[in-house]
Scaffold this active site. Sequence first.
Site, short mmCIF file in Angstrom:
data_model
loop_
_atom_site.label_atom_id
_atom_site.label_comp_id
_atom_site.label_asym_id
_atom_site.label_seq_id
_atom_site.Cartn_x
_atom_site.Cartn_y
_atom_site.Cartn_z
N LYS A 72 15.64 -39.69 52.66
CA LYS A 72 15.27 -40.73 53.63
C LYS A 72 16.42 -41.69 53.96
O LYS A 72 16.55 -42.13 55.10
CB LYS A 72 14.05 -41.52 53.12
N ASP A 108 5.68 -45.02 57.50
CA ASP A 108 4.79 -45.28 56.35
C ASP A 108 4.02 -46.59 56.52
O ASP A 108 2.84 -46.67 56.18
CB ASP A 108 5.61 -45.36 55.04
N1 NAP Z 1 0.05 -42.22 50.71
C1 NAP Z 1 1.23 -41.98 51.28
O1 NAP Z 1 1.35 -41.53 52.42
C2 NAP Z 1 2.48 -42.31 50.52
C3 NAP Z 1 3.74 -42.34 51.15
C4 NAP Z 1 4.86 -42.67 50.38
C5 NAP Z 1 4.71 -42.93 49.03
N2 NAP Z 1 3.47 -42.88 48.46
C6 NAP Z 1 3.26 -43.21 47.03
O2 NAP Z 1 3.78 -44.51 46.83
C7 NAP Z 1 4.32 -44.61 45.52
C8 NAP Z 1 5.76 -45.08 45.60
O3 NAP Z 1 6.52 -44.15 46.34
P1 NAP Z 1 8.06 -44.44 46.71
O4 NAP Z 1 8.50 -43.35 47.60
O5 NAP Z 1 8.22 -45.85 47.14
O6 NAP Z 1 8.72 -44.22 45.26
P2 NAP Z 1 9.99 -44.93 44.59
O7 NAP Z 1 10.94 -45.40 45.62
O8 NAP Z 1 10.44 -43.97 43.55
O9 NAP Z 1 9.34 -46.21 43.86
C9 NAP Z 1 8.52 -46.07 42.72
C10 NAP Z 1 7.97 -47.43 42.32
O10 NAP Z 1 7.09 -47.25 41.18
C11 NAP Z 1 7.56 -48.10 40.11
N3 NAP Z 1 7.30 -47.44 38.82
C12 NAP Z 1 7.52 -46.14 38.53
N4 NAP Z 1 7.18 -45.89 37.23
C13 NAP Z 1 6.75 -47.10 36.72
C14 NAP Z 1 6.28 -47.51 35.44
N5 NAP Z 1 6.18 -46.63 34.42
N6 NAP Z 1 5.91 -48.79 35.27
C15 NAP Z 1 6.00 -49.68 36.29
N7 NAP Z 1 6.46 -49.35 37.53
C16 NAP Z 1 6.83 -48.07 37.74
C17 NAP Z 1 9.03 -48.28 40.37
O11 NAP Z 1 9.49 -49.41 39.67
P3 NAP Z 1 11.08 -49.60 39.39
O12 NAP Z 1 11.67 -50.16 40.65
O13 NAP Z 1 11.11 -50.56 38.26
O14 NAP Z 1 11.63 -48.24 39.04
C18 NAP Z 1 9.04 -48.45 41.90
O15 NAP Z 1 8.61 -49.72 42.27
C19 NAP Z 1 4.16 -43.23 44.90
O16 NAP Z 1 2.95 -43.22 44.18
C20 NAP Z 1 4.05 -42.31 46.11
O17 NAP Z 1 3.31 -41.14 45.83
C21 NAP Z 1 2.36 -42.59 49.17
#
Ligand code: NAP
Length: 277
Positions: A72, A108
């Site tokens: 991305k 998104d």
């Molecule tokens: N429904 C949809 O269309 C859609 C679209 C995009 C994403 N999503 C979902 O949205 C979520 C985030 O996606 P993303 O692309 O933004 O991912 P990302 O950039 O990898 O961000 C992950 C986030 O989760 C936090 N996290 C991960 N493990 C954790 C833990 N053990 N304890 C506390 N915080 C934790 C991270 O915190 P740190 O910063 O501290 O690492 C960060 O804030 C995912 O569940 C993804 O499946 C859904």
Amino acid sequence: MRTLSGKARLAGVLGWPVSHSRSPRLHGFWLARHGLDGAYLPLPVRPERFEAAVRSLVDLGFAGANVTIPHKEAAFALCDEVTEVARRAGSVNTLVFRDGRISGTSTDGFGFLESVREQAPGWQASNGPAVILGAGGAVRSVAAALLDAGCPRLILVNRTPARAEAIARDLGGPVEVATAPRLADAALLVNGTSLGMAGEPPLEIDLSPLPPHAVVADMVYVPLETRLLAAARARGLRAVDGLGMLLHQARPGFEAWFGVAPNVDAELRAFVLQDLQ
Ligand SMILES: NC(=O)c1ccc[n+]([C@@H]2O[C@H](COP(=O)([O-])OP(=O)(O)OC[C@H]3O[C@@H](n4cnc5c(N)ncnc54)[C@H](OP(=O)(O)O)[C@@H]3O)[C@@H](O)[C@H]2O)c1
């Protein structure tokens, strides 16, 4: 079979890996529903080949593509132009190719807002403060969309506070970073972390301070009914699942590539859900 310009249109999703992506199923459903002569393909592309792959798609006459993890930010960097929301998110998930030029946007945030409006009718961003857990790429786009839609205050809570602070700095406006969720006056609580996803630890949070009009939304969609959403419903709060965001974020790309504005409805949800379960 309808062709809008006399030739089949092509699009796809670039990711590494890409086999988990539901986008080919989703866009394939819409192509069939509208009887369009086109195809949407999964395109596994290694990070070091990303730019060359995109330029090849332009040369091959593709209408555009979605971009997923880990491309991305790279997609953002190679666009000839990006929308304001993509600029603020610093990432791009939808590419449109026209006259050899590459335009990018981030859908998104749009998908998230459309999903909340659909699943919690009457909710408006201006209803009150939003508390967002997480500070990853998806939260960036959702936070920008909430501010643009009139949310009066955003409170970001993340395991790594520096990432939340960077979002607050980049977005400007009424965005605060907190070390714990402050729920007493929240109109919206969003889980934007991967906690609660199948195979990840659960999200532990006490929802009792939330006011009765609050809406609880989860970006996680596997499982569809997360523990967070079940707890919200048990408290009588309205709950919004992550599948709606996934379906709605795909709409702008489909319309740009194939020329038809598609709908999200129960039939599409059931079709995509079959694949998730
Ligand atoms: N429904 C949809 O269309 C859609 C679209 C995009 C994403 N999503 C979902 O949205 C979520 C985030 O996606 P993303 O692309 O933004 O991912 P990302 O950039 O990898 O961000 C992950 C986030 O989760 C936090 N996290 C991960 N493990 C954790 C833990 N053990 N304890 C506390 N915080 C934790 C991270 O915190 P740190 O910063 O501290 O690492 C960060 O804030 C995912 O569940 C993804 O499946 C859904």
